[in-house]
Each structure stands twice: as structure tokens, then as C-alpha cells.
Design a protein around this motif. Structure first.
Motif, short mmCIF file in Angstrom:
data_model
loop_
_atom_site.label_atom_id
_atom_site.label_comp_id
_atom_site.label_asym_id
_atom_site.label_seq_id
_atom_site.Cartn_x
_atom_site.Cartn_y
_atom_site.Cartn_z
N UNK A 171 42.89 100.44 31.41
CA UNK A 171 43.66 101.67 31.57
C UNK A 171 44.79 101.69 31.50
N UNK A 172 45.60 100.51 32.20
CA UNK A 172 46.92 100.32 32.18
C UNK A 172 47.57 100.34 30.99
N UNK A 173 46.80 99.35 30.10
CA UNK A 173 47.24 99.33 28.71
C UNK A 173 47.19 100.61 27.74
N UNK A 174 46.13 101.17 28.05
CA UNK A 174 45.93 102.52 27.25
C UNK A 174 47.02 103.52 27.57
N UNK A 175 47.46 103.52 28.86
CA UNK A 175 48.54 104.50 29.30
C UNK A 175 49.91 103.68 28.51
N UNK A 176 49.94 102.46 28.68
CA UNK A 176 51.20 101.87 28.14
C UNK A 176 51.31 102.35 26.74
N UNK A 177 50.28 102.12 26.01
CA UNK A 177 50.28 102.41 24.59
C UNK A 177 50.88 103.76 24.33
N UNK A 178 50.19 104.73 24.87
CA UNK A 178 50.73 106.07 24.65
C UNK A 178 52.12 106.36 24.96
N UNK A 179 52.42 105.82 26.24
CA UNK A 179 53.79 106.02 26.66
C UNK A 179 55.00 105.43 25.60
N UNK A 180 54.48 104.05 25.24
CA UNK A 180 55.49 103.61 24.46
C UNK A 180 55.44 104.09 22.89
N UNK A 181 54.58 104.70 22.74
CA UNK A 181 54.27 105.44 21.44
C UNK A 181 55.44 106.49 21.40
N UNK A 182 55.16 107.37 22.34
CA UNK A 182 56.27 108.21 22.82
C UNK A 182 57.72 107.84 22.64
N UNK A 183 57.78 106.76 23.60
CA UNK A 183 59.29 106.21 23.68
C UNK A 183 59.89 105.95 22.46
N UNK A 184 59.17 105.20 21.61
CA UNK A 184 59.62 104.94 20.19
C UNK A 184 59.84 105.99 19.39
N UNK A 185 59.23 107.10 19.49
CA UNK A 185 59.31 108.34 18.59
C UNK A 185 60.91 108.70 19.00
N UNK A 186 60.83 108.89 20.44
CA UNK A 186 62.17 109.52 20.87
C UNK A 186 63.36 108.58 20.43
N UNK A 187 63.12 107.35 20.66
CA UNK A 187 64.38 106.39 20.06
C UNK A 187 64.56 106.49 18.74
#
Length: 240
Positions: free
Chosen positions: A105-121
């Protein structure tokens, strides 16, 4: 086998004397004493000398490190904030030990968050931000060529720091940091797998390459794949 409680730690862990710390006492250096204790305990966790679920008994830490109770308690609070230690009411402090389900679950949440962070970057970062991200990646690659796992994990933290800074989102930064804190020890496990350091660097170079080209969807997808690979290595290590 000891039972795992709801807080993700083993109900019984190693306690008593003979703590596997690198030195019998903390050397009196110029750095603040609490910081030295935090660094020693952090290294012991990352290097596996203090294993998941191990109970951290204040008395033993005081004797092993030859520091005060106040210093030990402050250090444990810092490590708890980092997600490396959990405090269980009526039981004490333990090295964090999430279950397989919690890790997934931690890595699934991390993947979703990082996906969005990279798009924002990609959307918001300046050229200076991109240059800073590339420097952070180079530092991470340099650390990957050395033996020190603690330095490598900290270099990875700096890479993510550069990434979230360029994304310019306090909300995403806070959310990602809360997740990163809980996966730091797991990251050490992943990066200790044979060949994983080199693969991790290559994966992040691909991410940064897409960022430089301002290709948000591709960069985000590559970042999510990087997280999935890391999760696979952590879960695989638990089976060994």
C-alpha cells in the motif's frame, strides 16, 4: 514467531544488552550530540544491525552510547518523525516493521504521488530547478558507487527534495514526505539488492531525461515504473 500488532511492529523484539552499534560510545565531535546519536541509530537501522521489530530499550541505548536519557529520547523522537521508529503505547519504541500488505500500500500511494509530483515539476519548474534536479541525480549516482547505504539513502532524499521543490506544491510536498519517511528503511533494503543501485540510477536518469524534454506524461510514467521496481525488490527481499 512473534505476533505483529496493529502498528506494524513485532510484539516482541530483541532487547537487553549487546546492541549492535558501530561504536561503544558516541565520539565527542563538533556536531550536536543528539545529531550524532540519530546518525548512529539511523545507520544501524539502514545497515540491518537493528532489524525490523526490534525493541529499542532506552537503558541499553544510554549504556551503549554513553549519553543521557534526554539525548536518547530526543533521538528516538527524531527517528519516529522520520518513520524509522514507531512508538507503541505501554510497550516502548521499536524499529518500524510494516507488513507485506502495508508495504504494498505504501508503494502504491508513493507511485501515485510521485506521478503527480513529476507532472507538476514539468509544468512549473524553472530551468534552474531542472538544473538542480540534474545535480541531485549526479550526486545520487556518485553515492551509488560507494558502499555507504546511509549516504545513498540520504542522496535519494535530496533528489526527491529537488523534485518536490520544483513542483511548487506544499500539499504534495507534505504528503510525499509523510510517505518517504515510512519507506526510508525499506529503501535501504531495496538498494541493497544485487544490481538495484545501478538500475535505480538508470531509471531516474530516464525520468530526468523526460523532464528535461518537458514530456510530463512520459516522465510521470517512468517515475511510477521506478517505484514499482523498488517495491518489487523490497517484497522480494522479504521472501528470501
Amino acid at each position: 514467531m512473534s505476533a505483529r500488532d496493529a502498528d506494524g511492529v513485532e510484539a516482541a523484539g530483541t532487547e537487553g544488552g549487546g546492541l549492535p552499534l558501530a561504536s561503544a560510545a558516541i565520539a565527542r565531535r563538533a556536531a550536536p550530540l543528539r545529531g550524532q546519536v540519530v546518525e548512529e541509530l539511523r545507520r544501524a537501522i539502514f545497515e540491518g544491525r537493528m532489524g525490523p521489530g526490534q525493541r529499542l530499550v532506552e537503558r541499553d541505548l544510554i549504556e551503549a552510547l554513553e549519553v543521557s536519557r534526554t539525548t536518547v529520547r530526543e533521538a528516538l523522537r527524531t527517528l519516529t518523525a522520520e518513520g524509522l521508529v514507531v512508538e507503541v503505547p505501554q510497550k516502548g519504541s521499536f524499529v518500524a516493521s510494516p507488513s507485506r500488505e502495508q508495504i504494498a500500500d505504501l508503494y502504491a500511494v508513493r507511485a501515485s504521488l510521485e506521478h503527480l509530483v513529476v507532472e507538476r515539476f514539468v509544468d512549473r519548474a524553472s530551468d534552474d530547478d531542472v538544473a538542480g534536479l540534474r545535480r541531485a541525480l549526479d550526486d545520487y549516482a556518485d553515492a551509488a558507487g560507494r558502499a555507504d547505504i546511509t549516504d545513498l539513502v540520504q542522496a535519494k532524499d535530496r533528489f526527491y527534495g529537488a523534485l518536490t521543490a520544483g513542483a511548487r506544491s506544499d500539499v504534495l510536498s507534505d504528503l510525499l514526505e509523510s510517505i518517504q519517511g515510512r519507506v526510508r528503511a525499506l529503501r535501504a533494503t531495496s538498494l541493497s539488492s544485487p544490481g538495484r543501485r545501478e538500475a535505480s540510477v538508470a531509471e531516474l536518469r530516464a525520468v530526468v531525461g523526460a523532464v528535461v524534454e518537458r514530456d510530463g506524461p512520459r516522465a510521470a510514467a517512468l517515475c511510477a515504473d521506478h517505484v514499482e521496481q523498488a517495491a518489487a525488490h523490497v517484497l522480494g527481499a522479504l521472501e528470501d
